[in-house]
Design an enzyme around this catalytic site. Structure first.
Site, PDB file in Angstrom:
ATOM      1  N   HIS A 185     -21.196  85.712  35.403  1.00  9.52           N
ATOM      2  CA  HIS A 185     -22.086  86.673  36.055  1.00  9.52           C
ATOM      3  C   HIS A 185     -21.828  86.831  37.548  1.00  9.52           C
ATOM      4  O   HIS A 185     -22.018  87.901  38.098  1.00  9.52           O
ATOM      5  CB  HIS A 185     -23.539  86.344  35.738  1.00  9.52           C
ATOM      6  N   GLU A 426     -23.302  92.283  20.667  1.00  8.60           N
ATOM      7  CA  GLU A 426     -22.503  91.302  21.413  1.00  8.60           C
ATOM      8  C   GLU A 426     -22.310  90.013  20.623  1.00  8.60           C
ATOM      9  O   GLU A 426     -21.757  89.048  21.118  1.00  8.60           O
ATOM     10  CB  GLU A 426     -23.138  91.027  22.786  1.00  8.60           C
ATOM     11  N   ASP A 450     -19.814  88.944  25.866  1.00  6.06           N
ATOM     12  CA  ASP A 450     -20.222  87.936  24.896  1.00  6.06           C
ATOM     13  C   ASP A 450     -19.482  88.107  23.575  1.00  6.06           C
ATOM     14  O   ASP A 450     -19.139  87.121  22.928  1.00  6.06           O
ATOM     15  CB  ASP A 450     -21.732  87.998  24.659  1.00  6.06           C
TER      16      ASP A 450
HETATM   17  C1  PEP Z   1     -21.968  91.486  27.614  1.00  6.99           C
HETATM   18  O1  PEP Z   1     -22.161  90.429  27.025  1.00  6.99           O
HETATM   19  O2  PEP Z   1     -20.931  92.164  27.490  1.00  6.99           O
HETATM   20  C2  PEP Z   1     -22.971  92.015  28.548  1.00  6.99           C
HETATM   21  C3  PEP Z   1     -22.839  93.201  29.098  1.00  6.99           C
HETATM   22  O3  PEP Z   1     -24.024  91.209  28.846  1.00  6.99           O
HETATM   23  P1  PEP Z   1     -23.958  90.007  29.896  1.00  6.99           P
HETATM   24  O4  PEP Z   1     -22.625  90.076  30.591  1.00  6.99           O
HETATM   25  O5  PEP Z   1     -25.106  90.185  30.827  1.00  6.99           O
HETATM   26  O6  PEP Z   1     -24.103  88.809  29.016  1.00  6.99           O
HETATM   27 MG    MG Z   2     -24.149  89.542  27.013  1.00  4.85          MG
END
Ligand code: PEP
Ligand code: MG
Length: 562
Positions: A185, A426, A450
């Protein structure tokens, strides 16, 4: 030295090291008087720091946000707490840091036994103040944006999403972390904020003294410690060139995202906080494909109230006008830990109590968010999205709660508008039953960050196996194709908000497979539009079959690079 390029751009500047705070171990001192005076000096230093932070917070966010630091100052000066710590130094001869830890934990135990929301906030205050004292006493260099007065390159073992949320571009001109991957993140947020970043460098902080100057390339992951004049000049030149390229892409502003043969798609943006809308508008995003609402829950001592959330959602919806705004409900857990929410310690947080699983167990928390969202619907083109759906029951329960909230609002004559409901795809299980799920919702958004980690069993944070975390794995491509086809079969639109949506090599393939909406970091929008406008959909369709039948990621990449 090299790491994983996480956010493009060239970082040049003196370093600031953020060290992790490890709680002190039990130990004693010989000289009690000296320990007492060290403690007094730490209290003075903490007071100075909190005053600076209070001042900056009030200036940036307003008087009420600064109040928390007034509470910290009161706590710090509380004679009861100070005396207890001093007593432990005098009687047990504990080091001042260990004495502080003992008193902190005693206070926490008392607050915990009271178990009400107000007391939990006080508990967080005690924790903050005592941790600050311990960090000062142990000389741990931590991240405090307010205390930075010249632009730096931030170096850390890891930056949590809430650390990253605090970073401001004028003070941090780049960051490097020892762990993490391209889709951790902090990396995603760096791209949103357009701050050059490298992650997953491996252990290197111990070798730094703290007075070094660093130059790095956020694309290739290359790092130079105390670079030569010529490298500095080269990076300065490349920085200028990159700025020129960015400038040239501006010609894409106000152009439709349409192929040469007339196939139009939507290019939206991913954001983490209301202020990010500025980046969306500056880059002509056609909507918001993912607002990660969990960031509203970070850097605080308690969950945002319904009113606070309502204001945040409203401001984003108003700023975007008629354009679609997909707001994703709270996705906590995994690498997004929120200290005041009572999460159990888990062996595998990414496979654990996360997102919708947590929300469906916490009715008050979830319904507060749903109420704020549904009330905000009147201000624009809202779409609500649920993360980490793995089965149909989760959607049905969620929809029931939405209906309950709607009834409640109607009874109170609180207005709301119709809005679409969608889910993230995901988890491989969700992709595999997407034909069934599609009948329950208005849209899908594929979360490849994910989906890759769960399909390939590769932790998205683990740099040691980062090579295996590949967006080109044929298994991933097959799942994406299946989700798009199932969505279309059921007559719903299918978007993508994982990082793959902005991947220049994969955009032609996604377009060929029929993806309707691409949501990416604002800085990627104009480049993606340029690519789409250069393509003929009829031509790129020929990529699909060979890619689906490719043997491995290398072959996929080869086909896409032809
Ligand atoms: C993902 O998993 O692609 C997504 C957009 O969610 P995050 O990155 O917040 O887990
Ligand atoms: Mg995600």
């Amino acid at each position: 030295m090299k790491g994983i390029g996480a956010s493009p751009g060239y970082g040049l500047g003196p370093i600031l090291i953020k060290e992790d705070f490890v709680e002190p171990i039990k130990s004693t001192v010989e000289d009690v008087e000296k320990a007492l005076s060290l403690f007094d000096a730490a209290v003075l230093q903490a007071e100075k720091e909190i005053e600076v932070i209070k001042h900056h917070t009030i200036e940036k966010m307003g008087e009420s946000e600064g109040e928390i630091f007034v509470a910290h100052l009161m706590m710090l000066k509380d004679p009861e707490m100070q005396n207890q710590i001093k007593d432990k130094i005098k009687k047990e001869q504990y080091t001042p840091e260990y004495a502080t830890l003992e008193v902190r934990d005693a206070f926490i135990a008392i607050f915990e036994s009271m178990n009400n929301a107000y007391m939990r906030e006080r508990m967080a205050d005690v924790k903050d103040v005592c941790n600050r004292l311990m960090r000062i006493l142990m000389d741990v260099r931590t991240l405090d944006m307010s205390l930075i007065d010249e632009p730096v390159i931030l170096i850390a073992h890891d930056l949590t999403p809430s650390d990253t949320a605090m970073i401001t571009k004028d003070k941090v001109v780049g960051f490097i972390t020892e762990i993490g991957g391209k889709t951790s993140h902090s990396a995603i947020m760096a791209r949103t904020m357009e701050i050059p970043a490298i992650v997953g460098v491996g252990a290197f902080m111990d070798a730094l003294k703290g007075d070094e100057f660093i130059g790095f390339d956020g694309e290739t992951g290359e790092i130079f410690i105390n670079p030569s004049e010529s490298i500095i000049r080269e990076y300065e030149y490349l920085k200028l060139e990159a700025d020129k390229k960015r400038q040239a892409l501006k010609e894409m502003i106000n152009q439709p995202s349409v192929t040469k043969d007339g196939h139009e798609v939507e290019i939206g943006c991913n954001i983490g906080q209301p202020n990010d809308v500025d980046f969306v508008l500056a880059n002509d995003g056609e909507g918001i494909g993912l607002f990660r609402s969990e960031f509203l829950y970070m850097d605080r001592n308690s969950s945002p109230t319904e009113e606070e959330q309502y204001e945040a959602y409203k401001s984003v919806l108003l700023a975007m006008g008629e354009k679609p705004v997909v707001i994703r409900t709270l996705d906590v857990g995994g690498d997004k830990q929120i200290p005041y929410l009572d999460f159990p310690k888990e062996e595998n947080p990414f496979l654990g109590y996360r997102a919708i699983r947590y929300c469906l167990d916490h009715e008050e928390l979830f319904k507060t968010q749903l109420r704020a969202l549904i009330r905000a619907s009147v201000h624009g083109n809202l779409k609500i999205m649920f993360p980490m759906i793995s089965n149909i029951r989760e959607i049905r329960s969620t929809k029931e709660w939405i209906n309950e909230v709607k009834v409640e609002l109607s009874e109170k004559n609180i207005p709301y508008k119709d809005f679409e409901i969608g889910i993230m795809i995901e988890i491989p299980a969700a992709a595999l039953i997407s034909d069934q799920l599609a009948k329950e919702v208005d849209f899908f958004s594929i979360g490849t960050n994910d989906l890759i980690q769960y399909t390939t069993a590769v932790d998205r944070m683990n740099q040691q196996i980062a090579d295996l975390y590949s967006p080109y794995h044929p298994a991933l491509i097959r799942l994406i194709k299946m989700v798009i086809d199932n969505g279309h079969e059921a007559g719903i639109w299918v978007g993508m908000c994982g990082e793959v949506a902005g991947n220049e090599k994969l955009i032609p393939l996604l377009l060929a497979m029929g993806l309707d909406e691409f949501s990416m970091s604002p800085s990627s929008v104009l480049k993606a539009r340029k690519i789409i406008r250069s393509l003929n959909r009829r031509e790129v369709i020929s990529l699909v079959e060979p890619v689906l039948n490719a043997e491995d990621a290398h072959e996929v990449l080869e086909i896409l690079t032809l």
